[in-house]
Design a protein around this motif. Structure first.
Motif, mmCIF file in Angstrom:
data_model
loop_
_atom_site.group_PDB
_atom_site.id
_atom_site.type_symbol
_atom_site.label_atom_id
_atom_site.label_comp_id
_atom_site.label_asym_id
_atom_site.label_seq_id
_atom_site.Cartn_x
_atom_site.Cartn_y
_atom_site.Cartn_z
ATOM 1 N N LEU A 104 27.069 88.557 -10.181
ATOM 2 C CA LEU A 104 27.750 89.397 -9.203
ATOM 3 C C LEU A 104 29.151 89.679 -9.730
ATOM 4 C CD1 LEU A 104 27.827 90.677 -6.313
ATOM 5 C CD2 LEU A 104 28.813 88.504 -5.540
ATOM 6 N N ASP B 112 25.092 93.210 -8.015
ATOM 7 C CA ASP B 112 25.864 94.170 -7.222
ATOM 8 C C ASP B 112 27.324 94.112 -7.653
ATOM 9 O OD1 ASP B 112 26.311 96.137 -5.263
ATOM 10 O OD2 ASP B 112 24.896 95.160 -3.891
ATOM 11 N N SER C 67 32.510 91.678 -0.059
ATOM 12 C CA SER C 67 32.036 90.524 -0.820
ATOM 13 C C SER C 67 31.530 89.433 0.116
ATOM 14 C CB SER C 67 33.157 89.974 -1.708
ATOM 15 O OG SER C 67 33.601 90.935 -2.628
ATOM 16 N N ILE D 80 29.540 84.405 -10.972
ATOM 17 C CA ILE D 80 30.347 85.486 -10.397
ATOM 18 C C ILE D 80 31.545 85.767 -11.295
ATOM 19 C CG2 ILE D 80 31.781 86.238 -8.459
ATOM 20 C CD1 ILE D 80 30.133 84.487 -6.628
#
Length: 250
Positions: free
Chosen positions: A4, A31, A39, A52
């Motif tokens: 992410l 995404d 978020s 992330i």
């Protein structure tokens, strides 16, 4: 590997995305978000990614606010334009980071480090991030000049800070009001974000003083406080979700 990306600069996001695809074609980018609000909404409604990439400063505030709303059980690679002094703080906490402008070599090294982490090391990394975020020392008192004295007002006794015509003041839960020589911007970075929220340019509110809120005709929220204010307190539509998440947190 499912990744992410939380990054508010379009060029930086495109760069990270392209570098990841060049390094490993099996990396799946789940995404991309550029705000704290979006978020948080995604992380609350989807399974956690494997990793992330997170910019520190997002379109609607610091990405550290995400940690106030969501428990992240996933390693973080921070991306930042902070200077070397700030970077040293991340190194001490063994937190991976990429200093902008980001290069393929930087990304590859960060991914290699991630891949070498065993489950216990990953958990330690997560715990270190959590301690850094939640362990920040916030001010406990505001020193206020009043006549010929200095009044130490505990933050837990503060209802809200407000700005009128460029002059900042503080209102206490017992109904007192004092002028302070500090901007709301400088105050907000020193206040515990779990206890105070910057709802607009004029007001920083304590969680303890919020009585209720009303949905206004243009999707703004009108905040009703347990003590009076000189003007109505509104929060814009684009900050409403973040405000609700903050209000419902501990």
């Amino acid at each position: 590997m499912k990744v992410l990306i939380i990054e508010d600069e379009a060029a930086a996001y495109t760069n990270i995305k392209n570098l990841l695809s060049q390094i490993d074609t099996e990396i799946e980018i789940l995404d991309h978000f550029d705000t704290v609000v979006d978020s948080v909404a995604w992380l609350r409604s989807h399974p956690m990614p494997d990793l992330i990439f997170m910019d520190i400063q997002l379109a609607d505030g610091s990405s550290f606010n995400i940690f106030e709303c969501v428990t992240l059980e996933v390693p973080i690679i921070f991306t930042t334009a902070y200077d070397q002094y700030a970077i040293k703080a991340f190194e001490v906490n063994s937190i991976d980071y990429l200093l902008k402008p980001i290069t393929q070599e930087n990304v590859r090294k960060a991914l290699d480090k991630y891949k070498r982490l065993n489950p216990s090391a990953i958990q330690q990394n997560i715990s270190q991030i959590d301690r850094m975020i939640r362990g920040t020392e916030y001010i406990k008192r505001i020193l206020i000049p009043f006549k010929d004295r200095i009044l130490p007002i505990k933050t837990e006794a503060i209802a809200y800070f407000y700005n009128t015509n460029g002059e900042s003041s503080v209102a206490t839960l017992d109904g007192q009001s004092y002028t302070i020589g500090k901007s709301l911007d400088s105050l907000m970075v020193k206040l515990d974000p779990s206890a105070f929220f910057r709802v607009n340019r004029q007001f920083i509110l304590s969680k303890e003083v919020i009585d209720s809120f009303t949905i206004w005709f243009d999707s703004r929220l009108r905040i009703n406080l347990s003590i009076p204010t000189n003007e109505p307190v509104f929060i814009a539509k684009n900050k409403a979700a973040e405000f609700k998440a903050w209000l419902s947190s501990y």
